[in-house]
Scaffold this motif. Structure first.
Motif, mmCIF file in Angstrom:
data_model
loop_
_atom_site.group_PDB
_atom_site.id
_atom_site.type_symbol
_atom_site.label_atom_id
_atom_site.label_comp_id
_atom_site.label_asym_id
_atom_site.label_seq_id
_atom_site.Cartn_x
_atom_site.Cartn_y
_atom_site.Cartn_z
ATOM 1 N N ASN A 68 -13.177 -14.117 33.400
ATOM 2 C CA ASN A 68 -12.948 -14.308 34.832
ATOM 3 C C ASN A 68 -13.154 -12.969 35.540
ATOM 4 O O ASN A 68 -12.801 -11.913 35.010
ATOM 5 C CB ASN A 68 -11.528 -14.826 35.076
ATOM 6 C CG ASN A 68 -11.277 -15.131 36.536
ATOM 7 O OD1 ASN A 68 -10.988 -14.225 37.319
ATOM 8 N ND2 ASN A 68 -11.376 -16.392 36.906
ATOM 9 N N GLU A 69 -13.694 -13.008 36.751
ATOM 10 C CA GLU A 69 -13.996 -11.769 37.478
ATOM 11 C C GLU A 69 -12.766 -10.908 37.755
ATOM 12 O O GLU A 69 -12.894 -9.704 37.990
ATOM 13 C CB GLU A 69 -14.717 -12.078 38.789
ATOM 14 C CG GLU A 69 -16.153 -12.514 38.570
ATOM 15 C CD GLU A 69 -16.921 -12.669 39.861
ATOM 16 O OE1 GLU A 69 -17.547 -11.685 40.306
ATOM 17 O OE2 GLU A 69 -16.883 -13.783 40.420
ATOM 18 N N SER A 70 -11.573 -11.493 37.704
ATOM 19 C CA SER A 70 -10.349 -10.718 37.942
ATOM 20 C C SER A 70 -9.907 -9.944 36.697
ATOM 21 O O SER A 70 -8.996 -9.130 36.777
ATOM 22 C CB SER A 70 -9.222 -11.646 38.396
ATOM 23 O OG SER A 70 -8.869 -12.538 37.345
ATOM 24 N N ASN A 71 -10.555 -10.201 35.560
ATOM 25 C CA ASN A 71 -10.161 -9.574 34.304
ATOM 26 C C ASN A 71 -11.170 -8.522 33.857
ATOM 27 O O ASN A 71 -12.377 -8.669 34.071
ATOM 28 C CB ASN A 71 -9.995 -10.637 33.208
ATOM 29 C CG ASN A 71 -8.860 -11.585 33.521
ATOM 30 O OD1 ASN A 71 -7.832 -11.179 34.043
ATOM 31 N ND2 ASN A 71 -9.050 -12.870 33.229
ATOM 32 N N HIS A 72 -10.657 -7.487 33.186
ATOM 33 C CA HIS A 72 -11.484 -6.394 32.678
ATOM 34 C C HIS A 72 -12.569 -6.902 31.723
ATOM 35 O O HIS A 72 -13.645 -6.309 31.622
ATOM 36 C CB HIS A 72 -10.574 -5.359 31.987
ATOM 37 C CG HIS A 72 -11.289 -4.232 31.331
ATOM 38 N ND1 HIS A 72 -11.998 -3.295 32.046
ATOM 39 C CD2 HIS A 72 -11.416 -3.894 30.023
ATOM 40 C CE1 HIS A 72 -12.523 -2.427 31.211
ATOM 41 N NE2 HIS A 72 -12.184 -2.756 29.970
#
Length: 190
Positions: A68-72
């Motif tokens: 997910n784009e929110s995760n590193h």
């Protein structure tokens, strides 16, 4: 194989992202630990020739996914990180062609040949290669620049990462494209 006979091939790097470093999230083992290094060799060769490069980034719609784009884990691995000006295509399904502008980008640049590397062999690499072949692109999948994880079958049987890799490549070869090695591609390009 004569990859440079007519026009310049595009290199498509699929989902070489940090989230895949966590093997336990995808299985219990991964094959081909040299895949990213081989992808880097080809990427550097493409850069030296100023050939077209497309970095595909899986952006999962699942908030808890490592991709997910929110995760590193969504970040590209440093070994093949895009340079300024290199094209990044974001996707949220297995195929780099679905819900993206990849086909339009390839067609706008009159690209008829694609060389595919990345993760994972039996999911996004295979799906993208199959669609590329169906769309009429001359398609090459680089066996030693792709990798996958082991899988549990519907009956609970564990299939090794190497077996998953080999069967995915066998399904592609001479049906949707050609399966080749880094060395074979590099010899053709140099």
């Amino acid at each position: 194989m004569s990859i440079l006979s007519d026009d310049i091939p595009a290199l498509i790097l699929i989902d070489i992202q940090k989230g895949f470093e966590d093997i336990s999230s995808w299985g219990t083992e991964r094959n081909n630990p040299e895949a990213e290094e081989n992808a880097r060799i080809l990427l550097n060769l493409w850069r030296s020739k100023d050939f077209p490069i497309f970095h595909i980034q899986h952006c999962s719609s699942e908030p808890e996914s490592l991709l997910n784009e929110s995760n590193h884990g969504n970040d590209f691995k440093d070994i093949v990180s895009p340079l300024v000006g290199e094209t990044i295509v974001k996707k949220n399904v297995n195929s780099a062609f679905i819900g993206t502008n990849l086909r339009k980008l390839l067609d706008t640049e009159n690209i008829s040949k694609v060389v595919i590397v990345g993760l994972t062999t039996d999911h996004c690499v295979s799906t993208t290669a199959r669609m590329a072949g169906n769309y009429g692109y001359e398609t090459y999948v680089v066996s030693d620049a792709t990798a996958t994880f082991d899988k549990v079958g519907v009956d609970g049987q564990l299939f090794s990462a190497q077996l998953m890799h080999e069967t995915a490549l066998a399904s592609i070869h001479e049906e949707f494209g050609l399966v080749v090695s880094t060395k074979e591609i590099a010899q053709q390009i140099n």
